[in-house]
Design an enzyme around this catalytic site. Structure first.
Site, PDB file in Angstrom:
ATOM      1  N   HIS A  81       0.988  -0.956   0.093  1.00  0.00           N
ATOM      2  CA  HIS A  81       0.090  -0.187   0.095  1.00  0.00           C
ATOM      3  C   HIS A  81       0.987   1.225  -0.080  1.00  0.00           C
ATOM      4  O   HIS A  81       0.649   2.067  -0.971  1.00  0.00           O
ATOM      5  CB  HIS A  81      -0.983  -0.033   1.368  1.00  0.00           C
ATOM      6  CG  HIS A  81      -2.051   1.188   1.415  1.00  0.00           C
ATOM      7  ND1 HIS A  81      -3.129   1.092   0.966  1.00  0.00           N
ATOM      8  CD2 HIS A  81      -1.661   2.381   1.858  1.00  0.00           C
ATOM      9  CE1 HIS A  81      -3.907   2.303   1.250  1.00  0.00           C
ATOM     10  NE2 HIS A  81      -2.738   3.089   1.844  1.00  0.00           N
ATOM     11  N   GLU A  82       1.761   1.249   1.013  1.00  0.00           N
ATOM     12  CA  GLU A  82       2.685   2.385   1.043  1.00  0.00           C
ATOM     13  C   GLU A  82       3.719   2.658  -0.196  1.00  0.00           C
ATOM     14  O   GLU A  82       3.911   3.809  -0.652  1.00  0.00           O
ATOM     15  CB  GLU A  82       3.510   2.504   2.205  1.00  0.00           C
ATOM     16  CG  GLU A  82       2.861   2.546   3.600  1.00  0.00           C
ATOM     17  CD  GLU A  82       1.847   3.535   3.720  1.00  0.00           C
ATOM     18  OE1 GLU A  82       2.012   4.677   2.926  1.00  0.00           O
ATOM     19  OE2 GLU A  82       0.772   3.715   4.481  1.00  0.00           O
TER      20      GLU A  82
ATOM     21  N   CYS B 265      -9.033  -3.809  -3.232  1.00  0.00           N
ATOM     22  CA  CYS B 265      -7.716  -3.405  -3.679  1.00  0.00           C
ATOM     23  C   CYS B 265      -6.807  -2.993  -2.751  1.00  0.00           C
ATOM     24  O   CYS B 265      -7.117  -2.462  -1.492  1.00  0.00           O
ATOM     25  CB  CYS B 265      -8.038  -2.137  -4.656  1.00  0.00           C
ATOM     26  SG  CYS B 265      -6.472  -1.569  -5.272  1.00  0.00           S
TER      27      CYS B 265
ATOM     28  N   HIS C 176       1.500   4.286  -2.842  1.00  0.00           N
ATOM     29  CA  HIS C 176       1.628   5.893  -2.924  1.00  0.00           C
ATOM     30  C   HIS C 176       2.620   6.402  -3.519  1.00  0.00           C
ATOM     31  O   HIS C 176       2.603   7.430  -4.281  1.00  0.00           O
ATOM     32  CB  HIS C 176       1.446   6.216  -1.284  1.00  0.00           C
ATOM     33  CG  HIS C 176      -0.017   6.051  -0.926  1.00  0.00           C
ATOM     34  ND1 HIS C 176      -1.213   6.375  -1.498  1.00  0.00           N
ATOM     35  CD2 HIS C 176      -0.407   5.576   0.460  1.00  0.00           C
ATOM     36  CE1 HIS C 176      -2.114   6.067  -0.654  1.00  0.00           C
ATOM     37  NE2 HIS C 176      -1.501   5.669   0.500  1.00  0.00           N
TER      38      HIS C 176
ATOM     39  N   CYS D 192      -8.268   3.603  -2.983  1.00  0.00           N
ATOM     40  CA  CYS D 192      -9.196   3.368  -4.160  1.00  0.00           C
ATOM     41  C   CYS D 192     -10.554   3.101  -3.400  1.00  0.00           C
ATOM     42  O   CYS D 192     -10.505   2.592  -2.386  1.00  0.00           O
ATOM     43  CB  CYS D 192      -8.309   2.064  -4.650  1.00  0.00           C
ATOM     44  SG  CYS D 192      -9.463   1.139  -5.834  1.00  0.00           S
TER      45      CYS D 192
ATOM     46  N   CYS E  65      -6.180  -3.631  -7.772  1.00  0.00           N
ATOM     47  CA  CYS E  65      -7.094  -3.857  -8.612  1.00  0.00           C
ATOM     48  C   CYS E  65      -6.587  -3.571 -10.202  1.00  0.00           C
ATOM     49  O   CYS E  65      -5.503  -2.754 -10.363  1.00  0.00           O
ATOM     50  CB  CYS E  65      -8.435  -3.087  -8.236  1.00  0.00           C
ATOM     51  SG  CYS E  65      -8.206  -1.280  -8.688  1.00  0.00           S
TER      52      CYS E  65
END
Lengths: 450, 184
Positions: B131-132, B147, B135, B142, B166
């Protein structure tokens, strides 16, 4: 799917750079458009130059503090959701902020989940408020259209012309005595035009002084004049894509006529105190109850402006010339006010209706509407009686003619001609005069069959 | 060859978490991952008044890394992170940048009074790490709940999403191509 479409704007106002930066970075990852201000002055500048949906506002700031700024923001845009932020909790401050119109109040440090939900809630609230205003305007517009009532040949002719001209983009000049429903006709033209999905923006020119009217029409930049603290859009800009309705156009000053003529011809103008040219696209509908030709002759109305607005003219008949519509109109207003006032008045008595039909209605439909509204207040269920109407009655219950003999004769001849559908022979019989006399009366009063 | 540098900060780089996280990052991002020892003193990022480490300061340290061919740097730490206005963060990243940091502190079930669950912890760390890094590739949060870029403000929300982008987010990253070409 990414949240790239989520473009709501959040303004962060805090004197601590680390708070501004971290909050900006946090919300940017949610796809929001972010603005950051270190003090009230910077925040007001950003509020003036861009539109925002929510403000996160620190209470403790040097200079103008968050509470004062919140008040200013509320004055500028009462629907903007302001969330007050502070380092310590104080019930009094929270209560004061909420009383001043703040959306909510949070204390630092904030739980990420709480912040995320609060901002979503604030944006939803803002969205719903905007939607509510839009729907109210729509309902108001639709209910106004319903008020065009009547089956007389005169009103049918007007409505046929409305149908024709609505499809074009031509400038329309609506003429008619006060109270004949000029604004309703303007709204009907707009509602049937291809511009109907954009707003119709009315400007009541007679109600504003020259300076105010210019500011109202063209808008102004910040500092254009004393009291102009923020940039404001004018009615011309607000009508972009739709229709600009200029009511009482005959009262506009010569100076404003020049400015307006240029804007109407080029569809370009400059806001008061500004330098940037604004381009707009709107249709113009004007209305007047004045004799514009006379005003041109006397020099009170510019000739070039007259020709610019007098492209397609619609003349609304006064109510005394469409007597056959009075019962339907009276019944329409009775129903409307019965519903509004929740009064169980279900009819107008035949005697009262006779009074209404015989009155000359110098104030036209507006006067009729007011008369029925008053009767609904003073009358008793189940029906409106002659004594509920605002006309003085003589011993026989007949209305006192406050006008000259000629006025009464004029109105009566019109009424009988209407009733006989302009069958002169039949009308002459009813009036008990010969046909030549009736033709002379028709000529004398300048009567014409619609 | 370009790679992603994983920087353990107060983190056992020989413990059971490291290997699965490295494998997951390599598989999802299509890029080799190398362990890089911190070259700074993380104690400078400690805020005594809050008893937590300020993630933005850690990011600044990661961004000031000596050049070594890494296109992205991901700090991984067991300490609790915060940004000034929030009580905590699971991690922080430079949007469309080159550095990110993720904390395992609030991902462990024990933190919430639950029995330890090593598999669950690994899954959470993998998701937050991706996730990080997402970015840093310019991805914002999202709407798709499955996702990996879906926002998580509480730990159970992490469990609901997958460790993958996703289709929409994936097409925006251009995957490894994006990492290699835009990283420097």
């Amino acid at each position: 799917m990414s949240t790239a479409t989520q473009t709501a704007g959040i303004l962060i106002v805090d004197d601590e750079p680390s708070v501004r930066d971290s909050l900006s970075a946090w919300f940017r990852k949610d796809g929001y458009r972010i603005g950051a201000a270190e003090d009230a002055a910077a925040a007001l500048r950003l509020l003036q130059s861009e539109s925002w949906d929510a403000v996160l506002l620190d209470i403790k700031m040097p200079g103008m503090d968050g509470m004062e700024l919140q008040q200013r923001i509320h004055e500028i845009d009462p629907t903007l959701a302001v969330i007050m932020v502070t380092a310590y909790a104080s019930v009094e401050t929270a209560v004061q902020a909420l009383k001043q119109g703040a959306f909510d109040y949070i204390t630092k440090p904030i739980d990420p989940d709480e912040l995320s939900h609060l901002v979503c809630k604030a944006l939803d609230h803002r969205h719903l408020q905007a939607e509510n205003v839009q729907l109210r305007e729509k309902v108001e517009e639709l209910s106004r259209l319903d008020e065009i009532v009547g089956e007389s040949p005169e009103i049918r002719k007007v409505l046929a012309l409305v149908d024709t001209v609505a499809q074009t983009d031509a400038t329309v000049l609506i003429r008619g005595e006060s109270g004949t429903g000029k604004e309703l006709i303007a709204r009907a033209i707009h509602a049937q035009s291809p511009r109907r999905y954009f707003p119709i923006v009315p400007v009541h020119c007679g109600a504003l002084s020259e300076g105010l009217l210019e500011s109202e029409l063209f808008g102004h930049e910040r500092g254009a004049f004393t009291g102009a603290q923020f940039r404001r859009k004018g009615k011309l800009e607000m009508a972009d894509g739709g229709t600009l309705f200029l009511d009482e156009i005959g009262t506009i000053s010569l100076k404003t006529q020049v400015e307006l003529l240029r804007a109407l011809e080029t569809k370009e103008f400059v806001r008061l105190g500004g330098s940037r040219t604004v381009h707009v696209d709107f249709r113009v509908i004007c209305a007047t109850n004045l004799d514009l030709e006379k005003a041109v002759e006397s020099g009170a109305f510019r000739e070039d402006f007259y020709y610019r607005v007098n492209v397609f003219t619609l003349t609304l008949p006064p109510l005394r010339e469409r007597v056959s519509d009075i019962p339907a109109l009276a019944e329409h207003f009775r129903r409307k006010y019965a519903q509004q006032m929740d009064r169980a008045i279900t009819a107008i008595s035949p005697e009262a209706m006779d009074q209404l039909v015989r009155h000359s209605w110098p104030g036209n439909i507006r006067e009729l509407a007011n008369a029925i509204e008053r009767a609904m207040v003073v009358g008793k269920p189940p029906q409106i009686l002659p004594q509920d109407l605002p006309f003085p009655l003589d011993a026989n219950g007949a209305e006192h003619a406050g006008e000259t003999l000629d006025d009464i004769e004029h109105a009566h001849v019109v009424r009988v001609l209407e009733r006989t559908h302009w069958n002169v022979t039949r009308a002459a019989e009813i009036l008990d005069v010969d046909r030549v006399t009736l033709y002379n009366k028709i000529k004398k009063y300048g009567l014409r069959r619609s | 060859m370009s790679h992603l540098a994983l920087v353990p900060i107060y983190f056992d780089d020989r413990g059971p978490l490291v290997d699965p996280v490295v494998r997951r990052l390599e598989r999802t991002l299509g890029l080799p991952v190398r362990i890089q020892r911190p070259w700074f003193d993380p104690e400078e990022c400690f805020d005594a008044s809050r008893g937590q480490y300020r993630s933005t300061l850690l990011l600044e340290r990661l961004l000031a890394a000596p050049p070594d061919g890494a296109v992205r740097r991901l700090g991984i730490t067991s300490v609790d992170l915060f940004i000034p206005i929030l009580t905590f963060v699971f991690g922080e990243a430079q949007l469309d940048g080159t550095a990110a940091v993720v904390s395992t502190h609030r991902l462990a079930p024990e933190m919430y009074g639950l029995p330890p669950d090593p598999k669950l912890l690994v899954a959470r760390v993998e998701k937050e790490a991706i996730h990080e890094v997402g970015h840093t590739l310019g991805l914002v949060h999202c709407f798709d709940g499955a996702c990996v870029m879906h926002a998580s403000t509480y730990v159970e929300e992490i469990d609901l999403k997958e460790a993958e982008f996703c289709a929409g987010c994936l097409s925006q990253t251009g995957r490894a191509g994006s990492l290699a070409s835009r990283g420097r």
